[in-house]
Design a protein around this motif. Structure first.
Motif, PDB file in Angstrom:
ATOM      1  N   ALA A 186       0.847  -1.191   0.000  1.00 40.09           N
ATOM      2  CA  ALA A 186       0.000   0.000   0.000  1.00 40.09           C
ATOM      3  C   ALA A 186       0.883   1.242   0.000  1.00 40.09           C
ATOM      4  CB  ALA A 186      -0.896  -0.008   1.234  1.00 40.09           C
ATOM      5  N   ASP A 187       0.257   2.379  -0.282  1.00 43.62           N
ATOM      6  CA  ASP A 187       0.979   3.650  -0.240  1.00 43.62           C
ATOM      7  C   ASP A 187       1.662   3.823   1.100  1.00 43.62           C
ATOM      8  OD1 ASP A 187       0.251   4.404  -2.770  1.00 43.62           O
ATOM      9  OD2 ASP A 187      -1.395   5.682  -2.135  1.00 43.62           O
ATOM     10  N   GLY A 188       2.901   4.274   1.050  1.00 45.02           N
ATOM     11  CA  GLY A 188       3.644   4.574   2.258  1.00 45.02           C
ATOM     12  C   GLY A 188       4.435   3.422   2.842  1.00 45.02           C
ATOM     13  N   ASP A 189       4.296   2.228   2.301  1.00 46.21           N
ATOM     14  CA  ASP A 189       5.062   1.099   2.834  1.00 46.21           C
ATOM     15  C   ASP A 189       6.559   1.360   2.728  1.00 46.21           C
ATOM     16  OD1 ASP A 189       2.756  -0.282   3.417  1.00 46.21           O
ATOM     17  OD2 ASP A 189       3.014  -1.810   1.872  1.00 46.21           O
ATOM     18  N   VAL A 190       7.286   0.900   3.740  1.00 41.29           N
ATOM     19  CA  VAL A 190       8.743   1.012   3.767  1.00 41.29           C
ATOM     20  C   VAL A 190       9.312  -0.399   3.706  1.00 41.29           C
ATOM     21  CG1 VAL A 190      10.762   1.846   5.030  1.00 41.29           C
ATOM     22  CG2 VAL A 190       8.587   3.080   5.197  1.00 41.29           C
ATOM     23  N   LEU A 191      10.100  -0.668   2.672  1.00 38.54           N
ATOM     24  CA  LEU A 191      10.767  -1.956   2.521  1.00 38.54           C
ATOM     25  C   LEU A 191      12.137  -1.831   3.171  1.00 38.54           C
ATOM     26  CD1 LEU A 191       9.909  -2.614  -1.242  1.00 38.54           C
ATOM     27  CD2 LEU A 191       8.452  -2.851   0.786  1.00 38.54           C
ATOM     28  N   VAL A 192      12.399  -2.640   4.189  1.00 37.13           N
ATOM     29  CA  VAL A 192      13.588  -2.475   5.032  1.00 37.13           C
ATOM     30  C   VAL A 192      14.559  -3.637   4.810  1.00 37.13           C
ATOM     31  CG1 VAL A 192      14.432  -2.134   7.385  1.00 37.13           C
ATOM     32  CG2 VAL A 192      12.130  -1.347   6.760  1.00 37.13           C
ATOM     33  N   PHE A 193      15.820  -3.288   4.540  1.00 34.91           N
ATOM     34  CA  PHE A 193      16.872  -4.268   4.281  1.00 34.91           C
ATOM     35  C   PHE A 193      18.066  -3.979   5.176  1.00 34.91           C
ATOM     36  CE2 PHE A 193      14.272  -3.886   0.581  1.00 34.91           C
ATOM     37  CZ  PHE A 193      14.133  -5.184   0.113  1.00 34.91           C
ATOM     38  N   GLY A 194      18.698  -5.032   5.676  1.00 35.91           N
ATOM     39  CA  GLY A 194      19.847  -4.888   6.563  1.00 35.91           C
ATOM     40  C   GLY A 194      21.163  -4.860   5.820  1.00 35.91           C
ATOM     41  N   PRO A 195      22.260  -4.735   6.585  1.00 30.96           N
ATOM     42  CA  PRO A 195      23.597  -4.715   5.991  1.00 30.96           C
ATOM     43  C   PRO A 195      23.892  -6.034   5.261  1.00 30.96           C
ATOM     44  CG  PRO A 195      23.675  -4.254   8.363  1.00 30.96           C
ATOM     45  CD  PRO A 195      22.280  -4.635   8.032  1.00 30.96           C
ATOM     46  N   GLU A 196      24.700  -5.930   4.240  1.00 32.09           N
ATOM     47  CA  GLU A 196      25.013  -7.092   3.407  1.00 32.09           C
ATOM     48  C   GLU A 196      25.571  -8.268   4.200  1.00 32.09           C
ATOM     49  OE1 GLU A 196      25.521  -3.618   0.441  1.00 32.09           O
ATOM     50  OE2 GLU A 196      25.704  -3.917   2.610  1.00 32.09           O
ATOM     51  N   THR A 197      26.434  -8.013   5.175  1.00 33.54           N
ATOM     52  CA  THR A 197      27.101  -9.118   5.865  1.00 33.54           C
ATOM     53  C   THR A 197      26.358  -9.621   7.105  1.00 33.54           C
ATOM     54  OG1 THR A 197      28.456  -7.588   7.172  1.00 33.54           O
ATOM     55  CG2 THR A 197      29.393  -8.406   5.089  1.00 33.54           C
ATOM     56  N   ARG A 198      25.384  -8.844   7.606  1.00 33.92           N
ATOM     57  CA  ARG A 198      24.727  -9.223   8.857  1.00 33.92           C
ATOM     58  C   ARG A 198      23.211  -9.330   8.755  1.00 33.92           C
ATOM     59  NH1 ARG A 198      27.678  -4.899   9.804  1.00 33.92           N
ATOM     60  NH2 ARG A 198      25.971  -3.627  10.584  1.00 33.92           N
ATOM     61  N   GLY A 199      22.614  -8.620   7.840  1.00 34.69           N
ATOM     62  CA  GLY A 199      21.158  -8.587   7.775  1.00 34.69           C
ATOM     63  C   GLY A 199      20.576  -7.771   8.919  1.00 34.69           C
ATOM     64  N   LEU A 200      19.269  -7.780   9.023  1.00 32.59           N
ATOM     65  CA  LEU A 200      18.575  -7.042  10.078  1.00 32.59           C
ATOM     66  C   LEU A 200      18.736  -7.749  11.418  1.00 32.59           C
ATOM     67  CD1 LEU A 200      15.265  -6.288   8.144  1.00 32.59           C
ATOM     68  CD2 LEU A 200      17.054  -4.633   8.735  1.00 32.59           C
ATOM     69  N   THR A 201      18.764  -6.967  12.483  1.00 33.47           N
ATOM     70  CA  THR A 201      18.834  -7.543  13.822  1.00 33.47           C
ATOM     71  C   THR A 201      17.463  -8.121  14.184  1.00 33.47           C
ATOM     72  OG1 THR A 201      18.123  -5.523  14.950  1.00 33.47           O
ATOM     73  CG2 THR A 201      20.507  -5.774  14.525  1.00 33.47           C
ATOM     74  N   PRO A 202      17.416  -9.023  15.173  1.00 31.45           N
ATOM     75  CA  PRO A 202      16.114  -9.518  15.621  1.00 31.45           C
ATOM     76  C   PRO A 202      15.178  -8.378  16.046  1.00 31.45           C
ATOM     77  CG  PRO A 202      17.842 -10.933  16.473  1.00 31.45           C
ATOM     78  CD  PRO A 202      18.522  -9.751  15.825  1.00 31.45           C
ATOM     79  N   ALA A 203      15.706  -7.361  16.719  1.00 30.69           N
ATOM     80  CA  ALA A 203      14.869  -6.229  17.147  1.00 30.69           C
ATOM     81  C   ALA A 203      14.288  -5.490  15.945  1.00 30.69           C
ATOM     82  CB  ALA A 203      15.682  -5.275  18.021  1.00 30.69           C
ATOM     83  N   GLN A 204      15.081  -5.285  14.893  1.00 34.03           N
ATOM     84  CA  GLN A 204      14.574  -4.606  13.695  1.00 34.03           C
ATOM     85  C   GLN A 204      13.522  -5.460  12.997  1.00 34.03           C
ATOM     86  OE1 GLN A 204      18.438  -4.123  11.956  1.00 34.03           O
ATOM     87  NE2 GLN A 204      18.612  -1.982  12.613  1.00 34.03           N
ATOM     88  N   ARG A 205      13.735  -6.759  12.934  1.00 32.49           N
ATOM     89  CA  ARG A 205      12.744  -7.649  12.319  1.00 32.49           C
ATOM     90  C   ARG A 205      11.450  -7.648  13.123  1.00 32.49           C
ATOM     91  NH1 ARG A 205      17.317 -11.213  12.043  1.00 32.49           N
ATOM     92  NH2 ARG A 205      16.343 -12.561  13.612  1.00 32.49           N
ATOM     93  N   ASN A 206      11.576  -7.701  14.448  1.00 30.72           N
ATOM     94  CA  ASN A 206      10.395  -7.743  15.314  1.00 30.72           C
ATOM     95  C   ASN A 206       9.622  -6.433  15.324  1.00 30.72           C
ATOM     96  OD1 ASN A 206      10.917 -10.409  15.999  1.00 30.72           O
ATOM     97  ND2 ASN A 206      12.131  -9.843  17.795  1.00 30.72           N
TER      98      ASN A 206
END
Length: 161
Positions: free
Chosen positions: A98-118
């Motif tokens: 939908a409008d306004g969605d933010v697609l979030v990607f982590g660093p290449e070598t580590r990915g998103l942290t559990p807190a960011q995913r949660n």
């Protein structure tokens, strides 16, 4: 700064200038806004970043944020955060964008942290064969952005704010 309309791509602590340059080019061609969260693994003046992004910087709305909390505060309440991770529980095609969605990607070598995913409204995974490490970041972002745009009928004005 930004509005809730359109599509947003957030790169959390990107490390490789060529990937970010390719994503700048992708955002220029799709109209998605790009958010970079520091620390960056390169200078925005890096020649590899410029080479990959060529002259697309002028066609991309790019914002740099000092940390993840600053990024979250920069976008309106009610913004939906869609994390992409190998730990995702749904497929990237299952989410209704939908409008306004933010697609979030982590660093290449580590990915998103559990807190960011949660903290995300959804944590999605792009299907891959088992035993293969991962997709290149710029390829993963392209898959996600084009799926969101496809769902919107490739409406040329959807990504524009």
């Amino acid at each position: 700064m930004t509005t809730p309309r359109g599509l947003h791509v957030a790169l959390i602590e990107p490390e490789i200038p060529g990937n970010t340059g390719n994503i700048i080019r992708l955002c220029a061609n799709t109209g998605a806004q790009l958010h970079l969260v520091e620390p960056l693994g390169f200078s925005l003046e890096d020649r590899l970043l410029r080479r990959a992004g060529l002259d697309y910087h002028e066609y991309t709305r790019m914002h740099v944020h000092r940390d993840f909390a600053t990024l979250r505060a920069a976008l309106p309440q009610g913004t939906r955060w869609v994390a992409y991770s190998a730990h995702g529980t749904g497929r990237h095609t299952d989410w209704q964008f939908a409008d306004g969605d933010v697609l979030v990607f982590g660093p290449e070598t580590r990915g998103l942290t559990p807190a960011q995913r949660n903290a995300a409204d959804a944590c999605l995974r792009i299907p891959m064969r088992e035993g293969v490490r991962s997709l290149n970041l710029s390829n993963a972002v392209a898959i996600a952005v084009y799926e969101a745009w496809r769902q919107r009928g490739f409406d040329a004005h959807w990504c524009e704010t």
